[in-house]
Scaffold this motif. Sequence first.
Motif, mmCIF file in Angstrom:
data_model
loop_
_atom_site.group_PDB
_atom_site.id
_atom_site.type_symbol
_atom_site.label_atom_id
_atom_site.label_comp_id
_atom_site.label_asym_id
_atom_site.label_seq_id
_atom_site.Cartn_x
_atom_site.Cartn_y
_atom_site.Cartn_z
ATOM 1 N N GLY A 10 46.249 51.591 87.545
ATOM 2 C CA GLY A 10 44.879 52.052 87.748
ATOM 3 C C GLY A 10 44.813 53.403 88.437
ATOM 4 O O GLY A 10 44.000 54.249 88.076
ATOM 5 N N ILE A 11 45.691 53.614 89.420
ATOM 6 C CA ILE A 11 45.681 54.904 90.119
ATOM 7 C C ILE A 11 45.953 56.021 89.113
ATOM 8 O O ILE A 11 45.279 57.052 89.099
ATOM 9 C CB ILE A 11 46.724 54.920 91.254
ATOM 10 C CG1 ILE A 11 46.256 54.017 92.393
ATOM 11 C CG2 ILE A 11 46.935 56.343 91.772
ATOM 12 C CD1 ILE A 11 47.249 53.862 93.510
ATOM 13 N N GLY A 12 46.932 55.799 88.240
ATOM 14 C CA GLY A 12 47.224 56.792 87.213
ATOM 15 C C GLY A 12 46.009 57.067 86.347
ATOM 16 O O GLY A 12 45.626 58.226 86.123
ATOM 17 N N ALA A 13 45.376 55.993 85.885
ATOM 18 C CA ALA A 13 44.243 56.140 84.975
ATOM 19 C C ALA A 13 43.063 56.802 85.675
ATOM 20 O O ALA A 13 42.460 57.738 85.145
ATOM 21 C CB ALA A 13 43.844 54.774 84.423
ATOM 22 N N CYS B 4 49.515 65.208 89.038
ATOM 23 C CA CYS B 4 48.745 64.716 90.187
ATOM 24 C C CYS B 4 48.712 63.190 90.172
ATOM 25 O O CYS B 4 48.916 62.540 91.205
ATOM 26 C CB CYS B 4 47.314 65.232 90.141
ATOM 27 S SG CYS B 4 47.197 67.010 90.109
ATOM 28 N N ALA B 5 48.438 62.622 88.988
ATOM 29 C CA ALA B 5 48.339 61.162 88.886
ATOM 30 C C ALA B 5 49.658 60.517 89.275
ATOM 31 O O ALA B 5 49.698 59.575 90.080
ATOM 32 C CB ALA B 5 47.959 60.766 87.462
ATOM 33 N N VAL B 6 50.754 61.055 88.726
ATOM 34 C CA VAL B 6 52.056 60.447 89.004
ATOM 35 C C VAL B 6 52.422 60.625 90.479
ATOM 36 O O VAL B 6 52.904 59.693 91.132
ATOM 37 C CB VAL B 6 53.121 61.057 88.078
ATOM 38 C CG1 VAL B 6 54.502 60.595 88.477
ATOM 39 C CG2 VAL B 6 52.832 60.690 86.640
ATOM 40 N N LEU B 7 52.146 61.813 91.008
ATOM 41 C CA LEU B 7 52.488 62.059 92.413
ATOM 42 C C LEU B 7 51.667 61.173 93.340
ATOM 43 O O LEU B 7 52.196 60.612 94.302
ATOM 44 C CB LEU B 7 52.260 63.530 92.767
ATOM 45 C CG LEU B 7 53.379 64.469 92.333
ATOM 46 C CD1 LEU B 7 53.049 65.904 92.673
ATOM 47 C CD2 LEU B 7 54.685 64.041 93.014
ATOM 48 N N TRP C 63 55.311 56.819 71.962
ATOM 49 C CA TRP C 63 56.661 56.296 71.782
ATOM 50 C C TRP C 63 57.728 57.318 72.150
ATOM 51 O O TRP C 63 58.842 56.953 72.508
ATOM 52 C CB TRP C 63 56.833 55.726 70.381
ATOM 53 C CG TRP C 63 56.149 54.399 70.314
ATOM 54 C CD1 TRP C 63 54.865 54.154 69.932
ATOM 55 C CD2 TRP C 63 56.666 53.138 70.742
ATOM 56 N NE1 TRP C 63 54.551 52.821 70.070
ATOM 57 C CE2 TRP C 63 55.649 52.173 70.568
ATOM 58 C CE3 TRP C 63 57.892 52.714 71.263
ATOM 59 C CZ2 TRP C 63 55.823 50.832 70.880
ATOM 60 C CZ3 TRP C 63 58.067 51.375 71.566
ATOM 61 C CH2 TRP C 63 57.047 50.459 71.375
ATOM 62 N N THR C 64 57.388 58.599 72.093
ATOM 63 C CA THR C 64 58.317 59.598 72.611
ATOM 64 C C THR C 64 58.470 59.413 74.114
ATOM 65 O O THR C 64 59.585 59.450 74.663
ATOM 66 C CB THR C 64 57.789 61.021 72.324
ATOM 67 O OG1 THR C 64 57.374 61.077 70.973
ATOM 68 C CG2 THR C 64 58.849 62.055 72.582
ATOM 69 N N VAL C 65 57.342 59.196 74.783
ATOM 70 C CA VAL C 65 57.400 58.964 76.220
ATOM 71 C C VAL C 65 58.223 57.708 76.503
ATOM 72 O O VAL C 65 59.061 57.696 77.417
ATOM 73 C CB VAL C 65 55.978 58.831 76.804
ATOM 74 C CG1 VAL C 65 56.045 58.478 78.265
ATOM 75 C CG2 VAL C 65 55.210 60.123 76.606
ATOM 76 N N VAL C 66 57.985 56.662 75.704
ATOM 77 C CA VAL C 66 58.736 55.423 75.910
ATOM 78 C C VAL C 66 60.238 55.699 75.795
ATOM 79 O O VAL C 66 61.030 55.268 76.640
ATOM 80 C CB VAL C 66 58.318 54.331 74.896
ATOM 81 C CG1 VAL C 66 59.254 53.139 74.976
ATOM 82 C CG2 VAL C 66 56.895 53.888 75.149
ATOM 83 N N VAL D 168 56.047 55.267 86.855
ATOM 84 C CA VAL D 168 56.010 54.932 85.421
ATOM 85 C C VAL D 168 54.689 54.233 85.081
ATOM 86 O O VAL D 168 54.068 54.513 84.047
ATOM 87 C CB VAL D 168 57.216 54.048 85.041
ATOM 88 C CG1 VAL D 168 57.106 53.607 83.593
ATOM 89 C CG2 VAL D 168 58.505 54.800 85.260
ATOM 90 N N ALA D 169 54.248 53.336 85.977
ATOM 91 C CA ALA D 169 52.978 52.644 85.739
ATOM 92 C C ALA D 169 51.836 53.652 85.699
ATOM 93 O O ALA D 169 50.923 53.545 84.869
ATOM 94 C CB ALA D 169 52.732 51.591 86.815
ATOM 95 N N ALA D 170 51.883 54.652 86.581
ATOM 96 C CA ALA D 170 50.828 55.666 86.600
ATOM 97 C C ALA D 170 50.837 56.471 85.305
ATOM 98 O O ALA D 170 49.784 56.813 84.760
ATOM 99 C CB ALA D 170 51.002 56.592 87.797
ATOM 100 N N LEU D 171 52.033 56.745 84.812
ATOM 101 C CA LEU D 171 52.159 57.451 83.535
ATOM 102 C C LEU D 171 51.506 56.630 82.424
ATOM 103 O O LEU D 171 50.764 57.157 81.579
ATOM 104 C CB LEU D 171 53.642 57.680 83.241
ATOM 105 C CG LEU D 171 54.002 58.397 81.955
ATOM 106 C CD1 LEU D 171 53.451 59.800 81.970
ATOM 107 C CD2 LEU D 171 55.516 58.436 81.775
ATOM 108 N N ALA D 172 51.765 55.332 82.443
ATOM 109 C CA ALA D 172 51.138 54.452 81.453
ATOM 110 C C ALA D 172 49.630 54.486 81.600
ATOM 111 O O ALA D 172 48.893 54.520 80.599
ATOM 112 C CB ALA D 172 51.656 53.027 81.610
ATOM 113 N N GLY D 173 49.159 54.507 82.849
ATOM 114 C CA GLY D 173 47.721 54.570 83.091
ATOM 115 C C GLY D 173 47.122 55.851 82.528
ATOM 116 O O GLY D 173 46.045 55.849 81.938
#
Lengths: 391, 324, 291
Positions: free
Chosen positions: B64-67, B87-90, B163-166, B216-221
């Motif tokens: 959620g923070i990422g999103a 910013c989101a990831v950091l 999928w590139t990110v994955v 990684v979760a933030a990236l997904a967000g």
Amino acid sequence: MKQRQSLPRKAMWITILTLTGCLIGTSLFALPALAEEKYTIGGIFAVTGRASFLGDPEKRSMELAAEEVNKNGGIDGKMVETVIYDTEGDPTKAVMGVSKLLNKDRAITIIGPSTTPTTLAVMPMAERAETPLISCAAGNKITQPVKPWVFKTAQSDILAVAAIYQHMKEKGIKKVGLLTVSNAFGESGREQLREQADQFGIQVVQDENFGAKDTDMTAQLTKIRSADPDAIVCWGTNPGPAVVAKNVQQLKIEVPLYQSHGVASPKFIELAGDSAEGIYLPTGKILVADLLPDSDPQKPVLKEYIQKYTEKYKMPVSGFGGYAYDAMKILARAMEGAGGDKAKIRENLETMKEYVGVSGAFNFTKEDHNGLGPDAFVMVQIRNGNWKLVE
Amino acid sequence: MRRLPPIGHIIFILAVLLTGFLIENTYYFQLLVFVGIHTLLALGLNMLMGYAGQISLGHAAFYGIGAYTTAILTATYGFSPWAALPCAVLLASAVAYVVGLPTLKLSGYYLGMGTLGFGMIGFIVFREWSSLTGGSSGFVGIPPLEIGPVSFYSGRSYFFLVWTVVLGIIILCRRLIDSRTGRALRSIHDSEKASRAIGVDTMALKLRVFVFSAAVAALAGFLYAHFVTFISPGTFDFLASVRMVTMVVIGGMASVWGALLGAFLLTLLPEWLHAFSEFEMVVYGLILMGVMIVLPRGLFRGLLDVFEGAREQTAKRSGGVNGR
Amino acid sequence: MQEVLQYLFSGLTNGAIYAVIAVGFSMLYSATDLINFAHGEFVMLGSLFLVTLWGAWQIPLPIAFLLTVACVALTGLLFERFAIRTVRKPQPIVLVIITVGASIFLRGVAMILWGKDAYSLPPFSNQPPLELAGATLLIQSVWIIVISLLLVFGLHLFYRRTLTGKAMQATAISKRAAWITGIPAGLMVLLAFVMSTGVGAVAGMIIAPVTMCSYDMGTLLGLKGFCAAMLGGIGSLWGALLGGILLGVLEALGVGLISSALKDGVAFILLLLILYFRPGGLIGAAESARF
């Protein structure tokens, strides 16, 4: 040693095979709709999950309305086919469902979703695909600002709040305490309650909320009571407000309690029991169809809907299914002569006037994609375990 | 052994390319985008659970923070999404660091409780800070991603992006696992006391993995927010955290491919089960229980075992004695 | 002052509910090292069985009460036999996911059997609410508090005074050692499941009249119960009681003195702080399993 080496490689193959299997499995369900002689109309409702009290009757009502349309010869001689998916009230699932409706089932129009967040999530998709979407959710963010392809049939909170405040003004109530549920429905109601208070000369003295599944709201009510309001407005959907009603009785709070149209179903009286006595709420006319004067243009529509619904499903009609029923009927009318052209259907929707439905008389315009006026709501009071029209 | 990962990656790339060009329907692309996003979540959490042996029941908060970070920065303050991404990831990493410092001192179910509490607080913040997050009704108007003239609007382009990110994260995870850090991690998983005794700074390591999985979760967000262009707190609640844990365990802990399998299964299963309508939940619950009862080590290891067993049997039958 | 007393009453009512649910978690944990994430669903089953037996079929309350406990405990027994016992390599995390699966399964079954609507029940006895210095307390709340105290006290006696109880505690300390001394450890685990789900059913029944019962009521209650159990120190009966009541009172005071919007937030922040300072819960510090 040799075998050890090959083990992870096999693992890879297993993964790949399984994934391929998954894909094939999915595509098996993807046989394209063959028949072009019929119109596919998509439905997307919260049939299960937290908002199932909305989605379940909506799904049934949409099917009922589609059946009626087909019985009367369909639209321009073509039958209507409904494909309905469940959102479970989850925006992600709603997005997947709408994507499936648009891309796989090739639905030309979509009815739903049932809740505000799910609707907001899928609106951009309908816009992008240029497909008319008729939402059944209450939030005013849906039609304000107006999106060309998005309409809705559920009455806005704006109207419900206005109905409540109008009634309060007549009774000389000046100070209110708010108790709203902490989800999209309660939040939207709370915004409107705070925003419109000034226009009616009403002051919000205390503003509390509760969780949808909370078991006891005496703490919030105690806090509201200490602010000494003339009335309390509770904004939520069953079962929370029934608990609030019980707690109000327990705390012996004497000021009148107002509920929202979110509890407008016989279920609320059943749940709240004798603590429901004296509660005021705004509701669509469906709850009080029998009490309406014969001059009301909605009366025959309501009676017909109620009779057909109870006949088909052997269960009492709810206050919410009408949104989908209206949507289906309005669509059927808009699709006449459009030949399946989405832009034309949209045009017809936007210019539709004087359609008398379950939730009120719809007059859509370019600026108003909800099309309902203040007469869509009536105030009722619960007396002796039954609804009573308030004059 | 050492030559192996590239082969896996090549197969993976081929599979992605094949599906990417064979599938035509946007619906499947969208489905696979969600699978990809869930795979990212499972990959990150898998590092924490499978390798470091720490559970987290609050990872949806990082998602959620990422999103929300990218949503607020791009839609409210007009940042470019690519500026919002770091910013989101950091931010998620920083929060993970601060939260992890005291929380990771807990162990077992207490750690579960601690992370659960954090996840709930995150959910409440998303819901109640409505001036910033849009509250329960959600946040509308997140812009879609663009690189120069390429807009990631269609299902296919977003599919390739995700999928590139994955793939990138898979490679990163494998690198991490095969490194000195990875070995130290596995030692924590087996016995924290023993690894501390041989001089592993367990706390620092656990914290590092926690921060990694949060990032990684933030990236997904981030990917989720720009794909759906709408977010609401419900997507990041306690049940979302539980679903992430379930993906990891069902797929098979301590295995990158297991995370992939788990995400696949748990995302696609509800789509298949629509046919059961009213019975969907019952069947879903039964499948979950059934997989765990029959294959307690997860789908990946489990299928591997079955495969191995069958091979051994054929080997025996064909007279190949002393196979091992 | 009057308000604060009302907050306390409100907190005690909710707290006692959380406590009973927490006791269910704790009992099972102490015998099996397992957290049953389906526990909230057993609470829900308790409520809904009572709705059917007492509310719809008009069976006298005491009999309906016992029947409900029996039905839910039977469900718990079947759950242990078919889902938990059959796992070949019972790692904690695998069992936890099985219980998550079971919770979804049970919710689905309840949705089919009882429908999606909520039900309400009348209070156990029909008296006006108690009044004390301007604050009111429902008679049903008194029922809740009394029954939960009795339950915890009864369980305490069971563990301390009966042979079965002692055998169960021995199993909790070491399954293998207990087995060597001739205690049927497998049976004890089964019994723990039956008792824990039975206690869950009691929790469901006593709250049925104050709240509304529906197939999806269990998740939140289970979550709160889990928090209460961890707060008090998992595995400890009195810890569960203390944790539950503390959680309930904190929530109510959070509403009253801070903000109802942040009610759960306040409770969880305090929970985290307590965990940071006492990483094993308030009472008892059992070394818990790793994943």
